[in-house]
Design a protein around this motif. Structure first.
Motif, short mmCIF file in Angstrom:
data_model
loop_
_atom_site.label_atom_id
_atom_site.label_comp_id
_atom_site.label_asym_id
_atom_site.label_seq_id
_atom_site.Cartn_x
_atom_site.Cartn_y
_atom_site.Cartn_z
N ASP B 14 0.83 -1.21 0.00
CA ASP B 14 0.00 0.00 0.00
C ASP B 14 0.87 1.26 0.00
O ASP B 14 0.55 2.25 -0.66
N LEU B 15 1.93 1.21 0.79
CA LEU B 15 2.81 2.36 0.90
C LEU B 15 3.51 2.64 -0.44
O LEU B 15 3.55 3.78 -0.91
N GLN B 18 1.10 4.03 -2.84
CA GLN B 18 0.80 5.44 -2.59
C GLN B 18 1.91 6.34 -3.16
O GLN B 18 1.64 7.38 -3.76
N ILE B 19 3.16 5.91 -2.98
CA ILE B 19 4.28 6.68 -3.55
C ILE B 19 4.15 6.71 -5.08
O ILE B 19 4.33 7.74 -5.71
N GLU B 22 1.04 9.02 -5.95
CA GLU B 22 1.14 10.45 -5.57
C GLU B 22 2.42 11.12 -6.04
O GLU B 22 2.42 12.31 -6.35
N LYS B 23 3.52 10.35 -6.06
CA LYS B 23 4.81 11.00 -6.32
C LYS B 23 5.42 10.65 -7.68
O LYS B 23 6.26 11.40 -8.17
N ALA B 44 11.24 10.76 -1.26
CA ALA B 44 9.98 10.24 -0.71
C ALA B 44 10.12 8.77 -0.35
O ALA B 44 9.63 8.32 0.68
#
Lengths: 261, 385
Positions: B14-15, B18-19, B22-23, B44
């Motif tokens: 999940d982490l 997310q990166i 989003e990034k 990040a």
């Protein structure tokens, strides 16, 4: 520097449905997230801590499941969390909410700065920040896009305006709300996520924060929602650019085309 | 498919996702177009603790296994192979220290690598030494308390950007494969410079340069393992990292499928979405089946490594070979499903197809992987009788 960040758990959708009978938001079945503007508030608090030391506490008011928003704040790096949760808080408008939050902040006691997002994406009122400041008797500045410096119990900030920005100096402690231009929020860390997973959040009740029950919840809410409706859609718009003379000529041409002049 | 991942592994997934969302996704086209190193994305990733995943806790990492690491690689690869190559090459450069470093070397380097304060690169390839690692011409000569390095490494991922370089050089030419040794060299050491940044077909967010050693003097203690163990260090390093390239393949393939199906659902021809045509359905089905098979193989090899297997050369070679061949095919098919749009830079699949090609080439070409697998099979058969 001890900072309190006000966060709100909101439904993860821009298309919130409204219960036509009660005129309240239907939250069932919609996944919840931290109000996106509050992520900028958390990020700014973490950056201030990295620069000046101290502690960041995230505070929210809501039903027991609002603890999830606080856990997300912990995964991002906040040190401590406070959940205000009690049936007595239910049905609160922004005024009663701000009262409960201000009492929660009084119980926390030590703080130099309170940061919130400029507004929540569900209610969109932008009232809880300023009302909380008022109840605590603190200075308030909205729409902060940059914290220039913090020293000797004062802070210099840039407030975003429609045209340009204001530079404002304030005494600390104070309350500010931030806009998305202020920073780029981080993603959580794995260690933070693990810490959040094992965290047990013990809620504070109305009694815990020594609140006057007549000022809480539905009873303490002067707001009456008479009707909720989507604003009438604006007509089609077109933005013109280029030299002013050309823009003016284009406007004249369009008005003539539509036989308006 | 459910791979029965642990709660922690789901957290890592999940982490990393997310990166990615989003990034990475918002900047990947620009990084690709301008050959730009993903500085902010790497920050990040570091802040999220993902650079320390595979580093033991005593050295500031999280002490996780191969599967945990591959899950992170896969998610980053879904968004951009240039970023995931930068991320994975950091591990490749770290493995020599992790596997063979002294406690002192580990204490000196690993905490900064885990926190992202220092990036790492691995220097093996040369103009005349790629698949044939015995062609290495860079030399390291012992002079008193120092080794003197001379020679040029080629196509080194993270070259110029990394702070720490693990490098293979010849210490005794007469000994053949036993004449190589591994060293750790810090950026900024006099006599150590970088050649031009390569202009690549794909993975353009990753930095690829030459490493040039010209009478570069490093302390004697910078040798990794003993003198003469360079090939063993290199081979074990590649064994450990190889299946990770497979997870890059799984990631980019899945990323391409996700884009293709999203596009196909909205694309109307002959009055109906193209997903209603069997030709498209069958292509998508084959793409997902092949990708799922590749994922299952990569995860199985990761679990084999994590359970403490000593010899996993063949298994990791199979994971790399299969998953990266699948990646090339699936990304090409994703462009086909999307037709003219797939070929345009407005959509990410043409980049995925360009990026995927390197997976069949680097960290041992897929031809070399077949040789490793075949020879190991024959060796096993000859032992069996």
């Amino acid at each position: 520097m001890n900072i309190i960040v006000l966060v709100k758990q909101v439904p993860d959708t821009s298309e919130v449905k409204i219960n036509r009978e009660t005129n309240t938001l239907i939250r069932d079945g919609v996944p919840s997230i931290i109000n996106p503007y509050d992520r900028y508030a958390i990020e700014e608090a973490l950056r201030l801590r990295e620069k000046h030391g101290g502690k960041v506490t995230a505070l929210t008011m809501g039903p027991p499941q609002a603890a999830e928003a606080l856990k997300e704040a912990v995964s991002l790096g906040v040190d401590d969390v406070v959940l205000l949760s009690d049936r007595a808080f239910a049905g609160a408008d922004t005024w009663a909410t701000s009262y409960a939050i201000s009492m929660g902040i009084r119980k926390i006691g030590q703080y130099d700065l309170i940061i919130a997002g400029k507004q929540a994406i569900d209610g969109d009122t932008a009232q809880v920040g300023p009302e909380t400041a008022d109840m605590l008797g603190l200075p308030f500045i909205a729409y902060i896009r940059k914290i220039e410096k913090v020293e000797n119990n004062t802070m210099v900030v840039e407030r975003l305006m429609d045209e340009g920005y204001d530079v404002v100096e304030t005494a600390l402690p104070c309350v500010i709300t931030v806009v998305k231009e202020i920073n780029e929020p981080r993603v959580p860390s794995l260690k933070g996520k693990m810490k959040a997973k094992s965290l047990k959040v013990a809620p504070w009740s109305a009694k815990d924060i020594a609140a006057d029950e007549s000022k809480l919840g539905l009873k303490g809410s002067p707001t009456q929602v008479v009707r909720i409706f989507p604003p009438a859609p604006r007509g089609q718009r077109e933005m013109l650019s280029g030299p002013l003379e050309e823009q003016a000529a284009a406007v004249v041409k369009k008005l003539k085309e539509q036989s308006l002049i | 498919m459910d791979y029965i991942l642990t709660e922690e592994q789901l957290m890592i997934r999940d982490l990393a996702r997310q990166i990615a969302v989003e990034k990475i996704v918002p900047v990947r086209a620009e990084l690709d177009e301008h050959n730009k190193f993903p500085t902010d994305v790497m920050k990040a990733i570091a802040q999220a603790d993902l650079l320390g995943l595979y580093i033991p806790e005593q050295y500031g990492g999280l002490g996780k296994g191969s599967l945990d690491f591959y899950i992170a690689i896969e998610e980053l690869s879904k968004a951009c192979l240039g970023v995931s190559t930068t991320y994975a090459a950091n591990a490749l450069g770290t493995y020599p220290l992790l596997l063979f470093g002294t406690d002192e070397q580990k204490k000196k380097y690993l905490p900064d690598i885990a926190s992202g304060k220092k990036y790492v690169a691995f220097g093996l390839t040369e103009a005349n030494a790629g698949s044939d690692a015995s062609g290495i011409q860079t030399t390291a000569r012992l002079e008193g308390n120092e080794y003197v390095l001379n020679g040029t490494k080629q196509w080194i991922t993270n070259g110029g950007e990394a702070d720490v370089y693990t490098v293979i050089a010849i210490t005794d030419k007469s000994k053949g494969p036993r004449g190589a040794s591994a060293f750790v060299v810090d950026k900024g050491t006099p006599g150590f410079t970088f050649g031009k940044k390569e202009n690549k077909m794909g993975i353009r967010a990753s930095s690829t340069t030459e490493l040039i050693f010209n009478n570069c003097r490093i302390p004697k203690d910078n040798i990794i393992a003993k003198q003469g163990m360079g090939f063993i260090v290199a081979m074990k390093t590649l064994d450990s990292s190889r299946a990770g390239v497979g997870s890059q393949g799984v990631g980019v393939a899945q990323g391409a499928i996700d884009e293709a199906i999203k596009f196909a659902r909205g694309r109307v021809q002959f009055g109906q979405p193209v997903t209603s045509f069997q030709a498209i359905q069958h292509m998508l089905a084959d793409m997902q089946t092949q990708t799922e098979a590749a994922r299952a193989l990569v995860y199985s090899v990761a679990r084999m490594i994590d359970s403490g297997a000593k010899d996993f050369s063949r298994a990791s070679a199979m994971a790399k070979l299969f998953a990266t061949d699948v990646a090339m095919k699936v990304t090409t098919d994703a462009v086909q499903v999307m037709g003219g749009s797939g070929y345009m830079k407005e959509y990410p699949v043409e980049k995925m197809m360009r990026d995927a090609k390197i997976l069949q080439i680097y960290e041992g070409t897929n031809q070399i992987q077949r040789t490793v697998i075949g020879l190991d099979m024959i060796k096993e058969a000859s032992k069996a009788k």
